[in-house]
Enzyme design. Structure first.
Site, PDB file in Angstrom:
ATOM      1  CG  ASP A 177     -18.617  -5.103 -34.584  1.00  0.00           C
ATOM      2  OD1 ASP A 177     -19.256  -5.841 -35.355  1.00  0.00           O
ATOM      3  OD2 ASP A 177     -18.953  -3.935 -34.315  1.00  0.00           O
TER       4      ASP A 177
ATOM      5  CD  GLU B 135      -2.737   1.218  -0.331  1.00  0.00           C
ATOM      6  OE1 GLU B 135      -2.146   1.795  -1.270  1.00  0.00           O
ATOM      7  OE2 GLU B 135      -3.843   0.675  -0.456  1.00  0.00           O
TER       8      GLU B 135
ATOM      9  CG  ASP C 197      -6.299   2.791  -4.957  1.00  0.00           C
ATOM     10  OD1 ASP C 197      -6.065   1.858  -5.774  1.00  0.00           O
ATOM     11  OD2 ASP C 197      -5.688   3.871  -4.971  1.00  0.00           O
TER      12      ASP C 197
HETATM   13  O1  AHR Z   1       0.637   0.557  -3.314  1.00  0.00           O
HETATM   14  C1  AHR Z   1       0.404   0.819  -4.639  1.00  0.00           C
HETATM   15  C2  AHR Z   1      -1.005   1.247  -4.850  1.00  0.00           C
HETATM   16  O2  AHR Z   1      -1.211   2.495  -4.285  1.00  0.00           O
HETATM   17  C3  AHR Z   1      -2.071   0.435  -4.202  1.00  0.00           C
HETATM   18  O3  AHR Z   1      -2.337  -0.788  -4.823  1.00  0.00           O
HETATM   19  C4  AHR Z   1      -3.235   1.370  -4.284  1.00  0.00           C
HETATM   20  O4  AHR Z   1      -4.161   1.161  -3.269  1.00  0.00           O
HETATM   21  C5  AHR Z   1      -2.603   2.746  -4.191  1.00  0.00           C
HETATM   22  O5  AHR Z   1      -2.975   3.540  -5.277  1.00  0.00           O
END
Ligand code: AHR
Length: 518
Positions: free
Chosen positions: A508, A242, A318
């Site tokens: 298509d 994260e 996220d």
């Molecule tokens: O840590 C990289 C990314 O950062 C994560 O996957 C995301 O939650 C955030 O944008």
């Protein structure tokens, strides 16, 4: 092109509801008796004292005793679903059942079942960043997009084009939270990745929102350099913890994390209090190497970790969904697996024998023509335009002029940017290739550059309509060769260009590989 006007939307609308001539162009299955594995990766983890708490695969059972469903597909023709199981206890996916259920229609993977018995199933993802599907959800993967063989049996992986993603329900069972120890491995296609954030498999936020440093612990695979990188140009195996893809102890460049792009790549990440590791190897042979083994990042938030314990596939924590990749199997464990346990899992994966699957009719060096399958246009072939460098579809028949037949004939070449894929060289304009630019298709002379080579490389898979083949671009794997108003584009379903319309999308983008006209 002088055969007929390029824009004929009225004719297209009127005729598109007619009956298409169905020409099967099925790939040939390589099969042998469905032998049950004596043990699967999760039996090995259990013996090592670090049992699986989630086990996901569309290709095979990950326990020697597993006899349930591997995944669920949904078909577009009537929205019916099918649970795809194993051919025998502990064995391989019953891809023939999928093929039968999905014949001449589009199927997507709706559920990847957890084989651990804990119910940690992967389903359609969503989160902070909207996906392209209805309600802002992520797309679901086309079920037939990535055929491979395992143990000689045709099976399918999970093709993650940008916009595609899966997530478990908010409440999982047994997956590490806080600073609890865990391990994970996954098998990916080393030839399918990009630099978008973030092709992940692993532990992530419950809410699909970035809740801060240390709230994730997932395997990342790709060439994103926003936070970290290793040697070469990527892809790399990194840990998504994260707000950072970590290739070593801290963000940035870490020289011990190599580019790894085996066609079948084993990727490992594991973590316990103030200790974590990255490992990887060739899933077809050899052993795992350790690319990092040490302490947690020294910036705030990663020691202790705040893992939340849900599982993502194909997106960031996220729900960042600009990433691409292919997933075949993966597990999450409870406890920090030993290197020896993981080495035994790697041996099990190698013994399972992942291999590529040959697509009939697309032999490198052969001459072909590509026939449209949309009901409006089943006598139309993909051809270059004589008046300019555009690529169009138009009728070709035995009585067509020789020049028209030549315009509609292509030589299959090994992909200029990726030998696992293909490029199409014009039969009558040697050295000129189909390539996209601005998401339109052109016939241009190759210049040997990496951009041209990528723009001219397409990675075929069985047609998403259930007919023929579809051809996503190697550098934009959600952009497919598609005809629209009789002109040919690199289109993405429900994108922003007129040619991205979902109307007639599956037909298509599905092409019959036909005998060459010239
Ligand atoms: O840590 C990289 C990314 O950062 C994560 O996957 C995301 O939650 C955030 O944008």
């Amino acid at each position: 092109m002088g055969d007929r006007p390029r824009f004929r939307r009225v004719r297209r609308s009127l005729l598109a509801t007619g009956t298409a001539a169905l020409t099967a162009c099925a790939a040939i299955a390589v099969s042998s008796p469905a032998l049950a594995a004596t043990q699967g990766p999760c039996d090995i983890y259990a013996a090592g004292g670090t049992p699986c708490v989630a086990a996901h695969s569309t290709t095979r059972a990950l326990y020697g005793s597993y006899n349930g469903s591997l995944y669920q597909v949904k078909r577009s023709s009537d929205s019916a679903t099918l649970n795809v199981g194993v051919l025998s206890t502990g064995g391989y996916a019953n891809a023939a059942a999928q093929d039968s259920f999905c014949a001449n229609t589009t199927c997507v993977i709706t559920v990847i079942y957890d084989q651990s018995g804990r119910g940690n199933n992967l389903t359609q993802g969503s989160g902070h960043w909207s996906g392209p599907a209805a309600g802002g959800k992520d797309n679901l993967a086309y079920a037939n997009a990535v055929p491979v063989t395992v143990g000689g049996h045709k099976v399918y992986g999970v093709y993650i084009a940008p916009g595609t993603g899966y997530h478990t329900a908010t409440a999982t069972n047994g997956v590490a939270t806080g600073d609890q120890p865990e391990g994970m491995y996954a098998i990916f296609d080393g030839s399918h990745s990009n630099g978008g954030c973030c092709f992940d498999y692993g532990n992530a936020e419950v809410s699909g929102n970035d809740t801060g440093n240390g709230h994730m612990e997932a395997i990342y695979f790709g060439s994103n350099k926003s936070w970290g990188s290793g040697t070469g140009t990527g892809p790399w195996i990194m840990a998504d913890l994260e707000n950072g893809l970590f290739s070593g102890v801290n963000r940035g460049f870490n020289a011990n994390d190599p580019t790894i792009s085996n066609r079948f790549t084993t990727a490992v990440v594991k973590g316990e209090p103030n200790h974590w590791a990255i490992r990887g190897g060739d899933a077809q042979s050899g052993s795992l190497a350790t690319f990092y083994d040490g302490v947690r990042p020294t910036v705030s938030g990663y020691n202790p970790m705040s893992k939340e314990g849900t599982i993502i596939l194909g997106v960031g924590g996220d729900n960042s969904n600009a990433s691409a990749g292919t997933f075949y199997e993966g597990v999450m464990t409870s406890g920090y697996p030993s290197d020896a346990t993981e080495n035994s899992v790697q041996a099990n994966v190698v013994a399972a024998a992942y291999t590529t699957y040959s697509l009939a009719g697309l032999t490198v060096g052969s001459r072909i023509s590509l026939r449209a399958t949309t009901a409006c246009c089943t006598g139309d072939y993909l051809r270059h335009d004589d008046a300019d460098t555009k690529v169009v579809i138009s009728p070709v028949s035995a009585s067509s002029p020789a020049a028209t037949k030549a315009d509609a004939t292509w030589i299959v070449r090994a992909g200029l940017a990726n030998g696992s894929c293909v490029s199409f060289e014009s039969a009558d304009k040697p050295g000129q290739y189909l390539r996209h630019s601005g998401f339109e298709l052109y016939l241009n002379a190759g210049d040997g550059g990496s951009l041209f080579n990528s723009d001219a490389t397409f990675c075929p898979h069985p047609g998403v309509s259930g007919q023929g083949y579809s051809f996503p671009s190697v550098n934009y794997s959600d952009h497919y060769i598609r005809h629209y108003n009789f002109t040919v584009y690199a289109a993405t379903d429900r994108g922003t260009n007129a040619w991205d319309t979902p109307n007639f999308w599956t037909a298509d983008v599905s092409w019959i590989v036909a005998s060459p006209w010239a």
